[in-house]
Design a protein around this motif. Structure first.
Motif, PDB file in Angstrom:
ATOM      1  N   TRP A 113      -1.242  11.218   4.586  1.00 39.29           N
ATOM      2  CA  TRP A 113      -2.492  11.032   3.734  1.00 39.29           C
ATOM      3  C   TRP A 113      -2.551  12.031   2.394  1.00 39.29           C
ATOM      4  N   VAL A 114      -1.530  12.791   2.426  1.00 40.33           N
ATOM      5  CA  VAL A 114      -1.121  13.523   1.084  1.00 40.33           C
ATOM      6  C   VAL A 114      -0.458  12.552   0.248  1.00 40.33           C
ATOM      7  N   GLY A 115       0.424  11.585   0.751  1.00 40.12           N
ATOM      8  CA  GLY A 115       0.945  10.617  -0.047  1.00 40.12           C
ATOM      9  C   GLY A 115      -0.047   9.491  -0.537  1.00 40.12           C
ATOM     10  N   HIS A 116      -0.897   9.359   0.407  1.00 39.21           N
ATOM     11  CA  HIS A 116      -2.083   8.127  -0.172  1.00 39.21           C
ATOM     12  C   HIS A 116      -2.894   8.752  -1.155  1.00 39.21           C
ATOM     13  N   TYR A 117      -3.425  10.134  -0.955  1.00 43.64           N
ATOM     14  CA  TYR A 117      -4.478  10.766  -1.998  1.00 43.64           C
ATOM     15  C   TYR A 117      -3.929  11.121  -3.182  1.00 43.64           C
ATOM     16  N   PHE A 118      -2.647  11.705  -3.231  1.00 45.53           N
ATOM     17  CA  PHE A 118      -2.369  12.380  -4.446  1.00 45.53           C
ATOM     18  C   PHE A 118      -1.105  11.513  -5.128  1.00 45.53           C
ATOM     19  N   PHE A 119      -0.462  10.491  -4.526  1.00 43.57           N
ATOM     20  CA  PHE A 119       0.613   9.738  -5.328  1.00 43.57           C
ATOM     21  C   PHE A 119       0.178   8.267  -5.226  1.00 43.57           C
ATOM     22  N   GLU A 120      -0.440   7.656  -4.367  1.00 42.04           N
ATOM     23  CA  GLU A 120      -0.374   6.340  -4.118  1.00 42.04           C
ATOM     24  C   GLU A 120      -1.680   6.125  -4.669  1.00 42.04           C
ATOM     25  N   HIS A 121      -2.907   7.078  -4.403  1.00 38.43           N
ATOM     26  CA  HIS A 121      -4.224   6.735  -4.886  1.00 38.43           C
ATOM     27  C   HIS A 121      -4.835   5.783  -4.408  1.00 38.43           C
ATOM     28  N   GLU A 145       0.696  -1.416   0.191  1.00 31.65           N
ATOM     29  CA  GLU A 145      -0.030   0.013   0.049  1.00 31.65           C
ATOM     30  C   GLU A 145       0.850   1.110  -0.083  1.00 31.65           C
ATOM     31  N   HIS A 146       2.241   1.172   0.217  1.00 32.36           N
ATOM     32  CA  HIS A 146       3.072   2.253   0.233  1.00 32.36           C
ATOM     33  C   HIS A 146       4.363   2.057  -0.805  1.00 32.36           C
ATOM     34  N   ALA A 147       3.737   1.701  -1.878  1.00 32.16           N
ATOM     35  CA  ALA A 147       4.860   1.154  -3.204  1.00 32.16           C
ATOM     36  C   ALA A 147       5.238   2.463  -3.856  1.00 32.16           C
ATOM     37  N   ASN A 148       4.732   3.547  -3.808  1.00 29.78           N
ATOM     38  CA  ASN A 148       5.131   4.861  -4.454  1.00 29.78           C
ATOM     39  C   ASN A 148       6.101   5.315  -3.629  1.00 29.78           C
ATOM     40  N   PRO A 149       7.258   5.633  -4.091  1.00 31.07           N
ATOM     41  CA  PRO A 149       8.352   6.191  -3.612  1.00 31.07           C
ATOM     42  C   PRO A 149       8.001   7.495  -2.791  1.00 31.07           C
ATOM     43  N   VAL A 150       7.204   8.424  -3.552  1.00 32.13           N
ATOM     44  CA  VAL A 150       6.868   9.749  -3.103  1.00 32.13           C
ATOM     45  C   VAL A 150       5.949   9.660  -1.812  1.00 32.13           C
ATOM     46  N   CYS A 151       5.116   8.551  -1.786  1.00 24.64           N
ATOM     47  CA  CYS A 151       4.434   8.505  -0.691  1.00 24.64           C
ATOM     48  C   CYS A 151       5.046   7.963   0.696  1.00 24.64           C
ATOM     49  N   ARG A 152       6.047   7.016   0.302  1.00 23.43           N
ATOM     50  CA  ARG A 152       7.042   6.652   1.432  1.00 23.43           C
ATOM     51  C   ARG A 152       8.103   7.796   1.821  1.00 23.43           C
TER      52      ARG A 152
END
Length: 101
Positions: A63-71, A18-25
């Motif tokens: 939450w910014v990471g999830h909503y805008f980068f991880e979707h 659920e945290h695969a996107n590097p920006v989210c991490r």
């Protein structure tokens, strides 16, 4: 139907997926770092009013990471305790180089 995890060991691979996107991490890492920094400052200065910032910083960046980068929807809503544990294990794993940024 969503899988229910009985142990953190079962949950953590799901958490990482659920945290695969590097920006989210990275956003999680920044938020966790700021949480630690503000906690140390609040304890050192006895400015307890700073403690209200902890959930804002921790969850805000995540939450910014999830909503805008991880979707995706943050795991916090479904697995609050495991998710909190996952944040700190992922933070440690990133800090020691076990997990890519």
């Amino acid at each position: 139907m969503e899988k229910r995890f009985r142990t953190f060991r079962e949950f953590y691979p799901y958490y990482l997926a659920e945290h695969a996107n590097p920006v989210c991490r990275r956003l999680h890492f920044v938020g966790s770092t700021l949480v630690l920094l503000v906690l140390v400052i609040a304890l050192a200065t006895r400015r307890w009013e700073l403690l209200w910032l902890l959930p804002v910083l921790g969850y805000g960046f995540a939450w910014v990471g999830h909503y805008f980068f991880e979707h995706n929807r943050p795991a916090t809503f479904t697995y609050p305790l495991f998710s909190l544990m996952g944040d700190w294990v992922m933070f440690r794993d990133m800090l020691v180089g076990r997990l890519r940024w």
